[in-house]
Write an enzyme that holds these catalytic residues in place. Structure first.
Site, PDB file in Angstrom:
ATOM      1  N   ASP A 131      -3.387 -10.522  12.980  1.00 27.18           N
ATOM      2  CA  ASP A 131      -3.533  -9.017  13.461  1.00 27.18           C
ATOM      3  C   ASP A 131      -2.548  -8.735  14.739  1.00 27.18           C
ATOM      4  O   ASP A 131      -2.868  -9.039  15.834  1.00 27.18           O
ATOM      5  CB  ASP A 131      -5.045  -8.547  13.810  1.00 27.18           C
ATOM      6  CG  ASP A 131      -5.102  -7.231  13.983  1.00 27.18           C
ATOM      7  OD1 ASP A 131      -4.600  -6.545  14.616  1.00 27.18           O
ATOM      8  OD2 ASP A 131      -6.308  -6.730  13.681  1.00 27.18           O
TER       9      ASP A 131
ATOM     10  N   ASN B 274       0.807  -1.209  -0.027  1.00 24.81           N
ATOM     11  CA  ASN B 274      -0.057  -0.134  -0.068  1.00 24.81           C
ATOM     12  C   ASN B 274       0.978   1.192  -0.081  1.00 24.81           C
ATOM     13  O   ASN B 274       1.925   1.177   0.020  1.00 24.81           O
ATOM     14  CB  ASN B 274      -0.833   0.062   1.156  1.00 24.81           C
ATOM     15  CG  ASN B 274      -0.212   0.043   2.353  1.00 24.81           C
ATOM     16  OD1 ASN B 274       0.364   0.850   2.860  1.00 24.81           O
ATOM     17  ND2 ASN B 274      -0.297  -1.177   3.192  1.00 24.81           N
TER      18      ASN B 274
ATOM     19  N   LYS C 107     -10.655  -3.926  19.482  1.00 24.65           N
ATOM     20  CA  LYS C 107      -9.453  -4.630  19.690  1.00 24.65           C
ATOM     21  C   LYS C 107      -9.192  -4.136  21.348  1.00 24.65           C
ATOM     22  O   LYS C 107      -7.929  -4.524  21.849  1.00 24.65           O
ATOM     23  CB  LYS C 107      -8.334  -3.941  18.860  1.00 24.65           C
ATOM     24  CG  LYS C 107      -8.412  -4.355  17.430  1.00 24.65           C
ATOM     25  CD  LYS C 107      -7.190  -3.925  16.672  1.00 24.65           C
ATOM     26  CE  LYS C 107      -7.514  -4.350  15.115  1.00 24.65           C
ATOM     27  NZ  LYS C 107      -6.552  -3.845  14.078  1.00 24.65           N
TER      28      LYS C 107
HETATM   29  O1  PMT Z   1       2.908   6.077   6.610  1.00 29.17           O
HETATM   30  P1  PMT Z   1       2.270   7.478   6.292  1.00 29.17           P
HETATM   31  O2  PMT Z   1       2.463   7.940   4.570  1.00 29.17           O
HETATM   32  O3  PMT Z   1       2.785   8.531   7.180  1.00 29.17           O
HETATM   33  O4  PMT Z   1       0.778   7.246   6.367  1.00 29.17           O
HETATM   34  C1  PMT Z   1       0.288   7.090   7.716  1.00 29.17           C
HETATM   35  C2  PMT Z   1      -0.832   5.929   8.050  1.00 29.17           C
HETATM   36  C3  PMT Z   1      -1.997   6.627   7.374  1.00 29.17           C
HETATM   37  C4  PMT Z   1      -0.604   4.626   7.295  1.00 29.17           C
HETATM   38  C5  PMT Z   1      -1.157   5.862   9.486  1.00 29.17           C
HETATM   39  O5  PMT Z   1      -1.276   7.302  10.191  1.00 29.17           O
HETATM   40  C6  PMT Z   1      -2.303   5.015   9.821  1.00 29.17           C
HETATM   41  O6  PMT Z   1      -3.458   5.176   9.678  1.00 29.17           O
HETATM   42  N1  PMT Z   1      -1.931   3.640   9.959  1.00 29.17           N
HETATM   43  C7  PMT Z   1      -2.850   2.729  10.017  1.00 29.17           C
HETATM   44  C8  PMT Z   1      -3.581   2.399   9.038  1.00 29.17           C
HETATM   45  C9  PMT Z   1      -5.028   1.294   9.165  1.00 29.17           C
HETATM   46  O7  PMT Z   1      -6.098   1.839   8.873  1.00 29.17           O
HETATM   47  O8  PMT Z   1      -4.707   0.310   9.403  1.00 29.17           O
HETATM   48  P2  PMT Z   1      -5.817  -0.823   9.738  1.00 29.17           P
HETATM   49  O9  PMT Z   1      -7.376  -0.242  10.072  1.00 29.17           O
HETATM   50  O10 PMT Z   1      -5.520  -1.987   8.776  1.00 29.17           O
HETATM   51  O11 PMT Z   1      -5.504  -1.399  11.185  1.00 29.17           O
HETATM   52  C10 PMT Z   1      -5.791  -0.628  12.578  1.00 29.17           C
HETATM   53  C11 PMT Z   1      -4.724  -0.856  13.392  1.00 29.17           C
HETATM   54  O12 PMT Z   1      -4.331  -2.316  13.469  1.00 29.17           O
HETATM   55  C12 PMT Z   1      -3.454  -0.150  13.005  1.00 29.17           C
HETATM   56  O13 PMT Z   1      -2.582   0.359  14.250  1.00 29.17           O
HETATM   57  C13 PMT Z   1      -2.546  -1.204  12.360  1.00 29.17           C
HETATM   58  O14 PMT Z   1      -1.205  -0.767  12.530  1.00 29.17           O
HETATM   59  C14 PMT Z   1      -2.973  -2.397  13.237  1.00 29.17           C
HETATM   60  N2  PMT Z   1      -3.053  -3.722  12.364  1.00 29.17           N
HETATM   61  C15 PMT Z   1      -3.679  -3.919  11.437  1.00 29.17           C
HETATM   62  C16 PMT Z   1      -3.805  -5.118  10.674  1.00 29.17           C
HETATM   63  C17 PMT Z   1      -2.841  -6.147  11.244  1.00 29.17           C
HETATM   64  N3  PMT Z   1      -2.765  -7.302  10.388  1.00 29.17           N
HETATM   65  N4  PMT Z   1      -2.044  -5.969  12.080  1.00 29.17           N
HETATM   66  C18 PMT Z   1      -1.987  -4.780  12.940  1.00 29.17           C
HETATM   67  O15 PMT Z   1      -1.275  -4.503  13.636  1.00 29.17           O
END
Ligand code: PMT
Length: 398
Positions: A306, A210, A341
């Site tokens: 996750d 991504n 979570k």
């Molecule tokens: O890197 P940049 O260009 O500066 O951009 C920053 C960002 C937009 C990526 C950052 O600010 C951000 O929002 N990161 C989380 C992205 C997201 O929406 O993740 P998610 O909805 O898939 O996950 C939610 C949370 O669970 C996050 O904290 C993620 O790190 C964590 N997660 C998700 C999936 C997974 N398999 N393991 C995880 O730990």
């Protein structure tokens, strides 16, 4: 970012070829809002002239204890009145020896002795001078006396040798001074952060990933380190420089990120998941490059673990912070992730604001509700988030 706005700095320059870097440092300080007064030793002024510093700082530069421009002849005291710090860069072996023994036979050494503010030194010298037990003794004594010693670095030296003794670059010193002035709200805390995207290989040259640049996670790592925490950053494939003082572990896939976090997590007090971890990976990555065929291709993908949810579900979890990037209904989805979570804090950002860019607009969601932050550069946002985490975790501020 004008992080040094309103700060009064005395920049001491002693005799060494690295004095040319002090001119750049003066420029960075001034550009960032600091008032800078340069004080050169006699040998410092042989490498770069006082006129250079006068032009760069907009203030008279000083070299002489008996300078008649100071009406009361008290230059050795007046120049540091109201100073927030004295920074000596470069600090020669001779000058460090003087400081360690309390000698005061010129304007700069007298100012350092008569000061009522922190003293920061950036050593610069030939590697044998640095390794000499006398210099090492002097540096040890200075650290015991509360002097902050930045560097030196190792590398090629002006004398043609290679080794320890190079002064840190101006940009690195500037970053250290900015960090020095940040409140130490997470002193003694251990913080683990994930950042960037993950890359899920399909074949040796292709994969699923991504657009995360890592900027937000790296800014948080820097802000946490500035706040006094010991920081480990698990980074997906990004091209960001490692913030000073941060220990970095590079990974590629979600499985590697998961393994790295699980190895570190028992030793952390705070876990911040900033990474945009791929939710799925190709079920069967292949060793050879997939050949193009003129028909649709099917790829089976399977879920990745996750990481954040697993850390938060540990019997004695660290304080867990999640991020949520959404393109609409931010509060609803971010709060949903927080509840699901079981996280004390989630940072919500709109994809269109946060992904890839240098600034971000975030909302902090916790048990007390929503705290909206104004749009700002990522480092500023990161410092505000660290302040909020410090408050929530009851960290002692300084
Ligand atoms: O890197 P940049 O260009 O500066 O951009 C920053 C960002 C937009 C990526 C950052 O600010 C951000 O929002 N990161 C989380 C992205 C997201 O929406 O993740 P998610 O909805 O898939 O996950 C939610 C949370 O669970 C996050 O904290 C993620 O790190 C964590 N997660 C998700 C999936 C997974 N398999 N393991 C995880 O730990």
């Amino acid at each position: 970012m004008a992080e040094l706005n309103g700060k009064n700095l005395v920049l001491g320059v002693t005799g060494g070829i690295a004095a040319y870097k002090a001119a750049e440092l003066a420029r960075l300080f001034v550009k960032d809002g600091a008032k800078v007064v340069a004080v050169l030793t006699e040998s410092g002024a042989r490498f770069v002239t006082p006129a250079t510093f006068q032009a760069l700082t907009g203030n008279p530069a000083w070299t002489d204890l008996w300078d008649a421009r100071m009406p009361d002849n008290m230059a050795h005291i007046d120049l540091t009145r109201g100073a927030d710090a004295i920074m000596v860069a470069p600090a020669s072996a001779d000058f460090l020896a003087k400081l360690a023994h309390g000698l005061a036979d010129d304007l700069l050494s007298t100012l350092c002795l008569a000061r009522d503010c922190p003293l920061i030194v950036a050593p610069a010298m030939n590697r044998q001078m640095w390794e000499n037990p006398a210099t090492q003794r002097n540096v040890k004594r200075l650290v015991e006396d509360g002097v902050i010693v930045l560097g030196p670095d190792s590398g090629e030296q002006a004398c043609g040798e290679t080794g320890m003794g190079r002064m840190l670059e101006a940009a690195g010193l500037f970053e250290e001074v900015v960090a020095f002035f940040q409140p130490k709200r997470l002193a003694g805390r251990r913080v683990l952060i994930t950042a960037g995207p993950t890359f899920e290989a399909l074949d040796p040259v292709r994969g699923l990933t991504n657009l995360s640049s890592g900027k937000m996670g790296f800014a948080l790592a820097r802000a946490a380190a500035e706040a006094g925490a010991s920081v480990t950053l698990v980074a997906g494939p990004v091209a960001q420089p490692t913030p000073r003082g941060v220990s970095r572990i590079d990974v590629v896939s979600a499985l590697e990120m998961h393994a790295a976090v699980m190895r570190q997590v028992a030793d952390c007090d705070i876990f911040i998941g900033v990474a945009a971890v791929a939710d799925y990976r190709p079920a069967r990555p292949v060793a050879d490059k997939i050949k193009k065929e003129d028909k649709p291709m099917e790829i089976t993908i399977e879920p990745n673990p996750d990481i954040l949810a697993e850390v938060a579900a540990r019997p004695q979890p660290p304080f867990c912070v999640g991020f949520a990037a959404e393109n609409r209904d931010l509060e609803k989805y971010a709060e949903g992730k927080r509840q699901k979570k079981k996280l004390p804090l989630v940072i919500g950002n709109l994809v269109q604001d946060g992904l890839g860019g240098d600034s971000n607009t975030v909302a902090l969601l916790d048990d007390r509700g929503r705290h909206q932050l104004a749009p700002a550069p990522k480092l500023e946002v990161a410092r505000a988030i660290i302040g909020h985490i410090a408050q929530m975790t009851g960290a002692r501020g300084k």
